[in-house]
Structures are given as structure tokens and as C-alpha cells.
Motif scaffolding. Sequence first.
Motif, PDB file in Angstrom:
ATOM      1  N   ILE A 204      13.614  36.425 -36.571  1.00  0.00           N
ATOM      2  CA  ILE A 204      13.593  35.110 -35.926  1.00  0.00           C
ATOM      3  C   ILE A 204      12.155  34.622 -36.002  1.00  0.00           C
ATOM      4  O   ILE A 204      11.236  35.316 -35.562  1.00  0.00           O
ATOM      5  CB  ILE A 204      14.042  35.203 -34.451  1.00  0.00           C
ATOM      6  CG1 ILE A 204      15.403  35.898 -34.341  1.00  0.00           C
ATOM      7  CG2 ILE A 204      14.079  33.818 -33.812  1.00  0.00           C
ATOM      8  CD1 ILE A 204      16.527  35.223 -35.098  1.00  0.00           C
ATOM      9  N   VAL A 205      11.957  33.443 -36.575  1.00  0.00           N
ATOM     10  CA  VAL A 205      10.585  32.998 -36.824  1.00  0.00           C
ATOM     11  C   VAL A 205      10.313  31.646 -36.165  1.00  0.00           C
ATOM     12  O   VAL A 205      11.063  30.686 -36.350  1.00  0.00           O
ATOM     13  CB  VAL A 205      10.271  33.006 -38.344  1.00  0.00           C
ATOM     14  CG1 VAL A 205      11.292  32.232 -39.133  1.00  0.00           C
ATOM     15  CG2 VAL A 205       8.879  32.474 -38.642  1.00  0.00           C
ATOM     16  N   GLY A 206       9.264  31.621 -35.364  1.00  0.00           N
ATOM     17  CA  GLY A 206       8.825  30.385 -34.717  1.00  0.00           C
ATOM     18  C   GLY A 206       7.890  29.621 -35.638  1.00  0.00           C
ATOM     19  O   GLY A 206       6.968  30.198 -36.213  1.00  0.00           O
ATOM     20  N   ASN A 207       8.146  28.346 -35.811  1.00  0.00           N
ATOM     21  CA  ASN A 207       7.290  27.505 -36.649  1.00  0.00           C
ATOM     22  C   ASN A 207       7.550  26.058 -36.273  1.00  0.00           C
ATOM     23  O   ASN A 207       8.680  25.682 -35.999  1.00  0.00           O
ATOM     24  CB  ASN A 207       7.615  27.722 -38.138  1.00  0.00           C
ATOM     25  CG  ASN A 207       6.935  26.697 -39.024  1.00  0.00           C
ATOM     26  OD1 ASN A 207       7.456  25.613 -39.255  1.00  0.00           O
ATOM     27  ND2 ASN A 207       5.753  27.023 -39.500  1.00  0.00           N
ATOM     28  N   MET A 208       6.504  25.245 -36.265  1.00  0.00           N
ATOM     29  CA  MET A 208       6.708  23.827 -35.970  1.00  0.00           C
ATOM     30  C   MET A 208       6.494  22.926 -37.179  1.00  0.00           C
ATOM     31  O   MET A 208       7.286  22.042 -37.435  1.00  0.00           O
ATOM     32  CB  MET A 208       5.771  23.366 -34.842  1.00  0.00           C
ATOM     33  CG  MET A 208       5.868  21.856 -34.577  1.00  0.00           C
ATOM     34  SD  MET A 208       4.849  21.294 -33.197  1.00  0.00           S
ATOM     35  CE  MET A 208       5.050  19.510 -33.346  1.00  0.00           C
ATOM     36  N   CYS A 209       5.410  23.120 -37.927  1.00  0.00           N
ATOM     37  CA  CYS A 209       4.928  22.064 -38.833  1.00  0.00           C
ATOM     38  C   CYS A 209       5.171  22.298 -40.318  1.00  0.00           C
ATOM     39  O   CYS A 209       4.687  21.512 -41.144  1.00  0.00           O
ATOM     40  CB  CYS A 209       3.437  21.857 -38.601  1.00  0.00           C
ATOM     41  SG  CYS A 209       3.034  21.314 -36.930  1.00  0.00           S
TER      42      CYS A 209
END
Lengths: 385, 385
Positions: free
Chosen positions: A46-51
Motif C-alpha cells: 500500500i503506497v501513499g503518494n499525492m503528486c
Amino acid sequence: MRRVAVISYGMTKVDKHWNKSLRSLFGEAALNAINKVKNPKIDAIIVGNMCASDLSDQNNIGAIVADELGLTPITAYRVEAACGSGGAALLTGFSLVSSGVYDVVMVGGVEKLTDNIGKMISFSLGKAADAEYELFYGATFASLNALLMNRYMYVYKTPREAFADFAVLMHKNGAKNPYAQLPFEINREIALNSEYIADPIRLYDCAPIGDGAAVIILCSLEEASKYTDSFVEIIGISGASDTINIASRDDLLSLKATVTAANNAYKMAKVTPKDIDVAEIHDTFTITAAISLEDLGFCERGKFDKFLYEGAFEPGGIVAINPSGGLKSRGHPVGATGVYQAAEITMQLLGEAGKMQIPNAEIGLTHNMGGVGSSVYVSIMKRVK
Amino acid sequence: MRRVAVISYGMTKVDKHWNKSLRSLFGEAALNAINKVKNPKIDAIIVGNMCASDLSDQNNIGAIVADELGLTPITAYRVEAACGSGGAALLTGFSLVSSGVYDVVMVGGVEKLTDNIGKMISFSLGKAADAEYELFYGATFASLNALLMNRYMYVYKTPREAFADFAVLMHKNGAKNPYAQLPFEINREIALNSEYIADPIRLYDCAPIGDGAAVIILCSLEEASKYTDSFVEIIGISGASDTINIASRDDLLSLKATVTAANNAYKMAKVTPKDIDVAEIHDTFTITAAISLEDLGFCERGKFDKFLYEGAFEPGGIVAINPSGGLKSRGHPVGATGVYQAAEITMQLLGEAGKMQIPNAEIGLTHNMGGVGSSVYVSIMKRVK
């Protein structure tokens, strides 16, 4: 509900990584974590990323990182809650393990901002605010937080210097962190005389722009000793939301989502703020730190400066805040920040934090925020052995 | 591991919704679902979305939709796996309920594409592929799938007409769906003479571009009857990944992630493909349908056309495929598509599908895909009462 352990962690230095891509940054942090434990068979990432969509033309980051690690066909997807993406990824990983859907889950975060011009980066980050009611009118993240800082100083008569002195403390901590983007000390004069970003916020009130990746590995508490001799348990975790635009709120001096997420996490963990030895909190701006310390229950309302000068936020005080240097000095690789915090607290509880180590840290807390407090994630971890 | 029920569903028509924003579309679908059940106290919202950052300048969609529904401070965040975002959101919601982290979780998807010019939409959708190794060289989604279609026809000597005839079947189904974007019938000539998109793919081989939102509400099976008299159970669910760029694969005629996700879901549900009465599969292009039907075990390898002409994919055949009209006719609001599928299967199993109803449907399957099969989610649901 299975109990969940953190069995490993890894991270890259936060920096302007012009020679490393999104996938190679994640790969570096992930291998770092994988190599610390015995033959982990990872079931999901599970990978958190915004941009990445805006700044690297890339979505589908889950498949990107599973592919980079040679781990296909495992389940892999992205979670996004603006700057709180890492915390939301942690909650997701926790529930996947706790439910028994998967046994071993890698929770990571990655962000690559600096291959772009400042204007593009600011615009991308602004999308954490309300596009229709804030961003459209030219509000930036710094300008929204400047409203809070003005209000805080007006209501509580807090001296401007206190915010500068919080930044000084963060840089003092970060100077000891080999992963920090700005690992150097500053003084009050440097902070107070740095350029304006959005009055009254100056450069040294702000977290820097940087690239980085962090990873932790979760499994059920029962099985943790199969993989490693030393691990921590996630004893409390929660998320909460608030109105996305700050004009809709009753009070600018408390972020309701932090209060809710923290209270839920404390309740689940059966602890109180007094039990926390070390915390990594989300100090995007110095004003965010002040309000968050109060919302988390570490400090009385409006008395952030008093507590600061009494040493409450240093080792031996009420709770050691941001031994990593926090967003201010360690840096703020947006969607990865919440996972950096989890990795840092794990490192502290395992006694592996080197010069940053808080002696005898047994219970730690992470506080990760998206938007101006519109998405908040809090986790509480405890040393097992 | 608690068993998980779907207690409600709601959706908007898929369309060019120029008069509705991202948040109002989601609100419409959500209220639709909420109003079907008794006093649901929703603990969290998980929302699938791919393109809002690019096309609506908005991230932090979780907070946006929680705010729109007046449900703050509940936990709310976004999940993204390109066109498979809805399926990944469903897996997340399942694990949050199954673990006991939350009791009632709304899983939704929303996408708003059509306020933009075609070039921007295509570029945004292309970010589901590999930005560095595919998108950079000018590959579009249609062109990558065209490679698969050429290969399929070369290896299996499948007549071009079979793909057109699959599109004809989808439009025949979709003509009965009040939520479909293209609710009209076509014939083989129309499909075969429509304009080229990427040889051999023509317009009627492609899913259209549209806006829409869909929502389902999950809770533990034990508590489902508190909220409603009729509900279904999620008896199997899984996700899987594959190399993001198709050049890295051994075989273009099987999508490994579909095979893995389906086998895991069948195993968890203790069923075989023969037990499935109705399925909503991810037919972005007619070639994607052909390969997916084989990968899901509904059809022998390379014999998609033979099975099609025997009526295998219609009511009374092996499995009723896409009574909604599928992506081809119902439409493909990207990050919402997987949730549309889950809502449609729930509707079928509850016997509430009107003219689309498959008689006596007891077990249904959803198959949702991101990229060219790089992120795949499969769920299996069963009627409880």
C-alpha cells in the motif's frame, strides 16, 4: 481483530534527488526494509503518494512499485489523502493485516517533487485545499495557514519569537538525523529575518520541498517473531476528516480532525497523552505544530510558547516532539511523510535511532495531516521486545 | 475475520454531467444508497478516483465527499489503482469492516472527465500506463490494446467480426439500463464501419468517456439485518498486479493479474467459474473482454468467438456477462467503474435490476482492471436473503 506488529522499516534521505526516479526511490527504501528481516513473503503493498500524477505523469503507483521490486502479481495500490496519504496508507495496511485478508503488508510512501518548477509544485500541493472555494481564488497552502497564525497570535497574544524558537528546536533535532533534508542548526535571528512567504509566515516557519520514500512492513503480532527478534505493536490507530475549506469551520484554533483521530487512537490503545514518550507530529508550518500539540493533548490551549520554554517538548519534558527534526528539518515528502513518521517511531521504540534516540522510549505516536487539517491520521505504537 | 455484507447501493447515470461537480455527483449516488437503508451510522468513506487531480484540480477527495455529505469528522480517503480504483476501494472497505476497525463503511467511486478537451483526458488516462517507458513514447491506452488485439487475431485466427458482435451484445444489454451512458442498440455494420481509433481498434470497440458516481454500503454480515431486509455477502475478494509496461510480459494474450486475482477470489469463496450466474467484467476494449473472459475461466483460450456465438455470455448460457452493458454501453467513469460493477451485481442478486434482471442470479462476480491489466480486482458476491 488480529493484533498488528511493525517488523521493519526503511527510508531514503529526504533531498532533491534529481538522479533518482519515483520508482527507484521507493525501491531503495523498500530494500532497506526487506533486508532487515528474515525471508518476508510480502502479500501486498500500500503506497501513499499525492503528486505523482501532476509532477511525474504517473498514476497506478501500486503496480509501478510492485513491478520495480519484482513482486508482481501481489496486490498493490495507492492511497491518497493529500499530505496525510502516508497515514491513510498505514490505516489501510493495518486493516488488511488485522482482518487476515493478508499476512504481510508493506506500507510505503513516495514523493518526487523537485524535478519541477516551484509554481507547478505549489499548484499541485494546493490541490489538498478546496479547488472550487479556496484554490480558485488564489489561496496557497501557506496563505491559509497564515490566517491561522495571525488568529492565534491575536487571540492568545503569543509572541512571534515563540514560533521561531520552535523552528530552532526542530533544526537542533534534525541536525542529528542522517535522513534529514536540512540537517543543520539555526538560531532565532535567522528564523525571524528569513523572507516572508505569506505574512506572518516566513521561510523558516515552513517545511521544505523534497523527494523521498519510506517503508514499513506489517504482520500479525503472533507471527512477528518468525521474521525478526525486535518489533513494535500498533496499539491504536484512527483517521478523521474535517470540512475541506477552512471558512466552513467554527474555530480556526483547533483542528477537529486531529482531536477526533487522537481521541479514537488513545481510546483504542488505552493510553492518555501522558503515556506518550515520543511523538512525530505534522509541523508543516510552525503554527500547525502549535495547534497540533494542543489538539493532541500535549499542551494547554494557547500556551504553546509557555510549554515550549519549559522544555515540555524535549527529552525529559512532557513528550519528546519530532526527534527526527519533523517536517521543518527532516523534510516533508508529502505522501511519504506519514510513513517516515511511522518508521522513525519504530526506530525510536527499537532503540535504533542513534544520535536521535530518546532514552527508554516505550510508547510513541505519529500525527499526519492532509490539507489544513481536513484529513488526519494518528497511530500509537508500543515496544514489544 | 468478520464476514462482510453489502447492504445498499446507489449510482448516477453515466453521462456528460456538465452541470454537476465532482462532489455533487458523489453526493447524489451516496444519498441514493443512504436512503435505501435504516439509519446507517457511517464510520468511514473510501472513494475510488483516478483523474480529479488532473481534470478538476482536486486531491484530498475523501475530505471533499465527507464534507459534502455532512459526515465529517469520519475517516475518509481516496484509493487509486488507475481504472481499477473502484475495485481497490472495495478491497479496502472490505478489510476495514472485516477487521472490525469500522462497522459501517461507504465504498464509492467518482469521476468527472468531460469538462475537459479530449487531448487532456487522453493524457490523464494514459498515466495508468508506464510514464517513462510507454507514455513518453506516445503510446495511448488504445494503441497498447491495439497491439493485443492484433496479436490475438494473428495467433487464434479470430474473425474481426467477432469483436464487433461482442459490442453489439453489450449495447443490446445496455439499452435496458437506465444508468447507461449509451443506452441504444447497434449492429455489426455500425461497429465495423465506425472510425479507427488505433488500428484494428475502432470507435465501437472502445468504452466511452463519461462522468459518474457509484456507492455501496458495507457492514458486518451479523449486523446487516439491523439496516435492511435484503442484502448480499462478499464471499471472495482479491487484488493482483502485473508489470506496468506490457513489453515486460511473457504473454500478451493472458493478463496474469486477472488470473491471480480471480483464482484467489474463487478459492476464498469456495466456488468455481461454473458457479457464477452473472458477472460484470472490465471491457475497456472488446479485446480486453475477450482476454478477460478467458482469464476468468468463463471460456477456453482463443475461443472467445465460438463461445460468443453459442450464447455462452447471455442469460441461460455459461454466465450472463455485463447485463449493465459493461464499460462499452453503461460507460466507464474510470475510478468509479469498479463500484458501479459492485452496485450492479448487488442489484442483480437482490432481484432489483428491472429489465436487466438475470433470473435467479445467486452468485455474481466483478472484474475491475487498471492499466493494461497491471492492477486487477475481483470480487464474488452471494445472495443471502
